[in-house]
Design an enzyme around this catalytic site. Structure first.
Site, PDB file in Angstrom:
ATOM      1  N   HIS A   1      45.921  82.686  77.472  1.00 26.61           N
ATOM      2  CA  HIS A   1      46.177  81.718  76.403  1.00 26.61           C
ATOM      3  C   HIS A   1      45.065  80.689  76.352  1.00 26.61           C
ATOM      4  O   HIS A   1      44.503  80.308  77.368  1.00 26.61           O
ATOM      5  CB  HIS A   1      47.524  81.018  76.605  1.00 26.61           C
ATOM      6  CG  HIS A   1      47.682  80.390  77.954  1.00 26.61           C
ATOM      7  ND1 HIS A   1      48.011  81.127  79.073  1.00 26.61           N
ATOM      8  CD2 HIS A   1      47.520  79.121  78.382  1.00 26.61           C
ATOM      9  CE1 HIS A   1      48.056  80.335  80.128  1.00 26.61           C
ATOM     10  NE2 HIS A   1      47.758  79.103  79.736  1.00 26.61           N
TER      11      HIS A   1
ATOM     12  N   CYS B   1      37.976  55.486  76.220  1.00 28.39           N
ATOM     13  CA  CYS B   1      37.103  54.348  76.526  1.00 28.39           C
ATOM     14  C   CYS B   1      36.461  54.475  77.897  1.00 28.39           C
ATOM     15  O   CYS B   1      35.592  53.679  78.247  1.00 28.39           O
ATOM     16  CB  CYS B   1      37.863  53.034  76.420  1.00 28.39           C
ATOM     17  SG  CYS B   1      39.078  52.789  77.729  1.00 28.39           S
TER      18      CYS B   1
ATOM     19  N   HIS C   1      48.334  52.610  78.527  1.00 27.35           N
ATOM     20  CA  HIS C   1      47.024  52.543  77.887  1.00 27.35           C
ATOM     21  C   HIS C   1      46.847  53.688  76.884  1.00 27.35           C
ATOM     22  O   HIS C   1      46.289  53.490  75.803  1.00 27.35           O
ATOM     23  CB  HIS C   1      45.927  52.567  78.948  1.00 27.35           C
ATOM     24  CG  HIS C   1      44.553  52.472  78.383  1.00 27.35           C
ATOM     25  ND1 HIS C   1      44.035  51.303  77.876  1.00 27.35           N
ATOM     26  CD2 HIS C   1      43.589  53.409  78.209  1.00 27.35           C
ATOM     27  CE1 HIS C   1      42.807  51.526  77.433  1.00 27.35           C
ATOM     28  NE2 HIS C   1      42.516  52.805  77.613  1.00 27.35           N
TER      29      HIS C   1
ATOM     30  N   GLU D   1      45.681  53.464  72.981  1.00 26.56           N
ATOM     31  CA  GLU D   1      44.542  54.239  72.477  1.00 26.56           C
ATOM     32  C   GLU D   1      44.972  55.164  71.347  1.00 26.56           C
ATOM     33  O   GLU D   1      44.233  55.346  70.372  1.00 26.56           O
ATOM     34  CB  GLU D   1      43.903  55.063  73.606  1.00 26.56           C
ATOM     35  CG  GLU D   1      43.142  54.238  74.637  1.00 26.56           C
ATOM     36  CD  GLU D   1      41.806  53.712  74.114  1.00 26.56           C
ATOM     37  OE1 GLU D   1      41.674  53.457  72.901  1.00 26.56           O
ATOM     38  OE2 GLU D   1      40.888  53.550  74.939  1.00 26.56           O
TER      39      GLU D   1
END
Ligand code: 5GP
Ligand code: ZN
Length: 219
Positions: free
Chosen positions: A135, A194, A208, A212
């Protein structure tokens, strides 16, 4: 056993609903990952019975087969990009600018480019797959999903443990052939967007990733 769970899709793709099997043809079945690790997470399953039990590093030594798989992933990447455009396009600053220009009277000679959503899709395999049938992952870059619950889930898509399809065939001495020795899954967390480090602090990373994700959608 559970590791054979992807086999049923390549045998009888026509028996699944469209929210499970995205499309199928003689050679491939495209499905939604049941435990998505990004907001959009698809799997491409080659149906060739002589290949489906092989490790991706070995099976992609076959140049003809590799070319066929690469071509099909291009199709699926486009389809996935279209899905992102439909889902997030209304939030995206670039898409809004294009729409505004289109509806201006008269429209400007040069329309701003819409967002290139294909660039927001990654395609590749795990150096050590957990499922037995061959896959290829096709997923949005966000790594934003409630199913992303374990440390290894993040690192398996955010370190060289994830091998982009473009990198095949692998060189003989490619270090990714020794994923355990390299310890990819145990590495400190680094934000995909980042580059900030999160050490071993998974809960903080997850928070976070949500921030984002919101900004990425609107870019
Ligand atoms: P691997 O780690 O083997 O590269 O990835 C296997 C993928 O298959 C995982 O992302 C996992 O969530 C997904 N998966 C496992 N079992 C099933 C299943 O029964 N159906 C579907 N659609 N996906 C599955
Ligand atoms: Zn970040």
């Amino acid at each position: 056993g559970v590791r054979d769970g992807l086999g049923a899709y390549i045998v009888k793709p026509e028996t699944y609903a469209p929210d499970v099997v995205v499309y199928h043809n003689d050679d491939f079945v495209a499905i939604h990952d049941m435990f998505p690790k990004s907001s959009l997470h698809l799997l491409l399953l080659p149906r060739d019975q002589t290949k489906t039990r092989m490790h991706p590093f070995d099976v992609f030594e076959d140049a003809e087969f590799l070319a066929k798989v690469k071509a099909e992933t291009q199709t699926l990447r486009k389809l996935a990009a279209g899905e992102l455009r439909r889902t997030y396009g209304k939030d995206s600053a670039q898409e809004q600018a294009r729409q505004a220009a289109l509806s201006a009277d008269p429209p400007p000679d040069e329309l701003p480019q819409g967002r290139d959503w294909e660039q927001e899709i990654v395609v590749g395999v795990h150096a050590v797959p957990s499922m037995n049938h061959l896959h290829v992952h096709v997923l949005s870059v966000d790594r934003y999903s409630e199913r992303l619950k374990h440390r290894k889930h993040y690192n398996s898509f955010s370190t060289p443990f994830f091998v982009p399809i473009e990198d095949f065939p692998l060189a003989e001495d490619d270090v990714r052939r020794n994923p355990t020795k390299e310890g990819y899954l145990k590495r400190d967390f680094t934000c995909w967007r980042c580059g900030r480090g999160f050490g071993n602090r998974f809960a903080e990373l997850k928070q976070h990733l949500e921030q984002e994700f919101r900004e990425w959608k609107k870019l």
